[in-house]
Design a protein around this motif. Structure first.
Motif, mmCIF file in Angstrom:
data_model
loop_
_atom_site.group_PDB
_atom_site.id
_atom_site.type_symbol
_atom_site.label_atom_id
_atom_site.label_comp_id
_atom_site.label_asym_id
_atom_site.label_seq_id
_atom_site.Cartn_x
_atom_site.Cartn_y
_atom_site.Cartn_z
ATOM 1 N N LEU A 172 -0.595 6.803 5.331
ATOM 2 C CA LEU A 172 -1.857 7.807 4.928
ATOM 3 C C LEU A 172 -1.406 9.232 5.029
ATOM 4 N N LEU A 173 -0.216 9.291 5.827
ATOM 5 C CA LEU A 173 0.421 10.859 5.617
ATOM 6 C C LEU A 173 1.549 10.932 4.600
ATOM 7 N N PRO A 174 1.723 11.781 3.894
ATOM 8 C CA PRO A 174 2.569 11.871 2.596
ATOM 9 C C PRO A 174 3.805 11.375 2.750
ATOM 10 N N GLN A 175 4.074 10.629 2.092
ATOM 11 C CA GLN A 175 5.451 10.036 1.962
ATOM 12 C C GLN A 175 6.430 10.199 0.619
ATOM 13 N N PRO A 176 7.783 10.253 1.008
ATOM 14 C CA PRO A 176 8.835 10.767 -0.066
ATOM 15 C C PRO A 176 8.582 9.775 -1.146
ATOM 16 N N ASN A 177 8.127 8.708 -1.201
ATOM 17 C CA ASN A 177 8.145 7.713 -2.468
ATOM 18 C C ASN A 177 6.870 7.463 -2.981
ATOM 19 N N TRP A 178 6.049 8.621 -2.709
ATOM 20 C CA TRP A 178 4.524 8.514 -3.326
ATOM 21 C C TRP A 178 4.621 8.874 -4.805
ATOM 22 N N THR A 218 -10.903 4.377 13.725
ATOM 23 C CA THR A 218 -9.891 5.185 14.467
ATOM 24 C C THR A 218 -8.732 5.806 13.756
ATOM 25 N N THR A 219 -8.737 7.308 13.326
ATOM 26 C CA THR A 219 -7.664 7.856 12.713
ATOM 27 C C THR A 219 -6.600 8.274 13.332
ATOM 28 N N LEU A 220 -5.516 7.702 13.165
ATOM 29 C CA LEU A 220 -4.023 8.053 14.010
ATOM 30 C C LEU A 220 -3.245 8.830 13.104
ATOM 31 N N ASN A 221 -3.122 10.219 13.611
ATOM 32 C CA ASN A 221 -2.098 10.940 12.981
ATOM 33 C C ASN A 221 -0.681 10.733 13.548
ATOM 34 N N TRP A 222 -0.343 9.610 13.165
ATOM 35 C CA TRP A 222 1.003 9.212 14.181
ATOM 36 C C TRP A 222 1.755 8.029 13.175
ATOM 37 N N GLN A 255 -4.174 12.170 -4.083
ATOM 38 C CA GLN A 255 -5.734 11.988 -4.399
ATOM 39 C C GLN A 255 -6.258 10.574 -4.253
ATOM 40 N N ARG A 256 -5.450 9.610 -4.599
ATOM 41 C CA ARG A 256 -5.930 8.247 -4.435
ATOM 42 C C ARG A 256 -6.280 7.997 -2.850
ATOM 43 N N VAL A 257 -5.363 8.762 -2.007
ATOM 44 C CA VAL A 257 -5.563 8.537 -0.609
ATOM 45 C C VAL A 257 -6.645 9.052 -0.190
ATOM 46 N N GLU A 258 -6.919 10.415 -0.566
ATOM 47 C CA GLU A 258 -8.206 10.970 -0.350
ATOM 48 C C GLU A 258 -9.489 10.136 -0.729
ATOM 49 N N VAL A 259 -9.561 9.869 -1.479
ATOM 50 C CA VAL A 259 -10.686 8.904 -2.413
ATOM 51 C C VAL A 259 -10.933 7.809 -1.219
ATOM 52 N N LEU A 260 -9.694 6.998 -1.001
ATOM 53 C CA LEU A 260 -9.847 6.026 0.032
ATOM 54 C C LEU A 260 -10.264 6.273 1.441
ATOM 55 N N LEU A 261 -9.852 7.327 1.761
ATOM 56 C CA LEU A 261 -10.372 7.660 3.309
ATOM 57 C C LEU A 261 -11.760 8.010 3.156
ATOM 58 N N GLU A 262 -12.371 8.744 2.242
ATOM 59 C CA GLU A 262 -13.625 9.082 2.016
ATOM 60 C C GLU A 262 -14.424 7.751 1.905
ATOM 61 N N THR A 263 -14.229 6.878 1.239
ATOM 62 C CA THR A 263 -14.625 5.797 0.952
ATOM 63 C C THR A 263 -14.777 4.912 2.428
ATOM 64 N N LEU A 264 -13.733 4.922 2.874
ATOM 65 C CA LEU A 264 -13.929 4.060 4.107
ATOM 66 C C LEU A 264 -14.534 4.653 5.183
ATOM 67 N N LYS A 265 -14.670 6.171 5.216
ATOM 68 C CA LYS A 265 -15.515 6.724 6.355
ATOM 69 C C LYS A 265 -16.982 6.477 6.172
ATOM 70 N N GLN A 266 -17.426 6.038 4.912
ATOM 71 C CA GLN A 266 -18.679 5.641 4.600
ATOM 72 C C GLN A 266 -19.030 4.310 5.355
ATOM 73 N N ARG A 267 -18.119 3.441 5.688
ATOM 74 C CA ARG A 267 -18.707 2.100 5.941
ATOM 75 C C ARG A 267 -19.364 2.232 7.278
ATOM 76 N N SER A 268 -20.608 1.454 7.543
ATOM 77 C CA SER A 268 -21.282 1.340 8.663
ATOM 78 C C SER A 268 -20.860 0.178 9.291
ATOM 79 N N ASP A 269 -20.362 -0.940 8.666
ATOM 80 C CA ASP A 269 -20.028 -2.329 9.311
ATOM 81 C C ASP A 269 -18.599 -2.051 9.860
ATOM 82 N N PHE A 323 -3.621 -6.463 7.754
ATOM 83 C CA PHE A 323 -2.605 -5.500 7.550
ATOM 84 C C PHE A 323 -2.497 -5.143 6.316
ATOM 85 N N ALA A 324 -3.185 -4.139 5.757
ATOM 86 C CA ALA A 324 -2.803 -3.886 4.410
ATOM 87 C C ALA A 324 -1.823 -2.901 4.093
ATOM 88 N N ASP A 325 -0.684 -3.346 3.590
ATOM 89 C CA ASP A 325 0.489 -2.470 3.429
ATOM 90 C C ASP A 325 0.910 -2.383 2.004
#
Length: 193
Positions: free
Chosen positions: A148-154, A178-182, A160-174, A119-121
């Motif tokens: 990964l959803l906007p937080q008041p303490n960001w 599942t993305t949870l909008n929750w 922009q860092r979150v967007e880069v992270l999400l795109e990087t992770l989506k490229q992983r084939s290993d 768990f990377a928090d």
């Protein structure tokens, strides 16, 4: 009727929340994320779990509640003042090792067994040393990130860092993911090779 707001909290939760308030710790894990952590750790009997970003120990409480008696849990954070709350709450729990260290350095030099759940928090393991962190997940193991959803303490520039992270992770084939909008916005990955 389904109600994801009715969540039974783990042992020590109220104690940790109270100590967090006293220390003005303002980054507690969300209840829904905690409930998912408990379920994921329960799915891995005799599991080996890594909690990156102990804080005061709220996410650790959820992992510990789900983990069975033969599991092992490592929780790392750089802030010893906040982490002391977790150290006191879990002082008698032999499954748990609490490490006060720079997460980037710890993840870079760790050479022990792989993990059933990470768990990377915190920034380390999520935005920094990502490849090294993902290499520590066993095949069939989980990697979970939150906030990964906007937080008041960001801080400025963080979206922009979150967007880069999400795109990087989506490229992983290993991993399959599942993305949870929750909760606070989660991504759950399972390593497949």
């Amino acid at each position: 009727m389904l109600n994801d707001e009715q969540i039974i909290v783990p042992e020590f939760y109220a104690q940790i929340i109270e100590a967090s308030r006293e220390l003005q710790f303002k980054m507690p894990s969300d209840l829904k994320t905690g409930s998912l952590l408990r379920t994921l750790s329960a799915s891995k009997p005799s599991g080996h779990f890594l909690d990156i970003g102990t804080g005061t120990g709220l996410s650790l409480a959820w992992i510990a509640e789900g983990a069975n008696e033969t599991s092992r849990i490592i929780s790392i954070d750089i802030n010893s003042e906040f982490q002391q709350v977790a150290a006191e709450a879990f002082a008698e729990d032999q499954r748990i090792t609490i490490v006060c260290a720079d997460g980037n350095e710890w993840l870079t030099f760790y050479d022990g067994a792989q993990f059933d759940l990470i768990f990377a928090d915190a920034m380390p393991g999520k935005f920094d040393v990502l490849d090294q962190t993902l290499s520590l997940v066993k095949v069939g193991g989980y990697y979970l990130i939150d906030d990964l959803l906007p937080q008041p303490n960001w801080p400025e520039g963080h979206p922009q860092r979150v967007e880069v992270l999400l795109e990087t992770l989506k490229q992983r084939s290993d991993f399959v993911q599942t993305t949870l909008n929750w909760s606070t916005g989660l991504m759950l990955f399972t390593r497949i090779r």
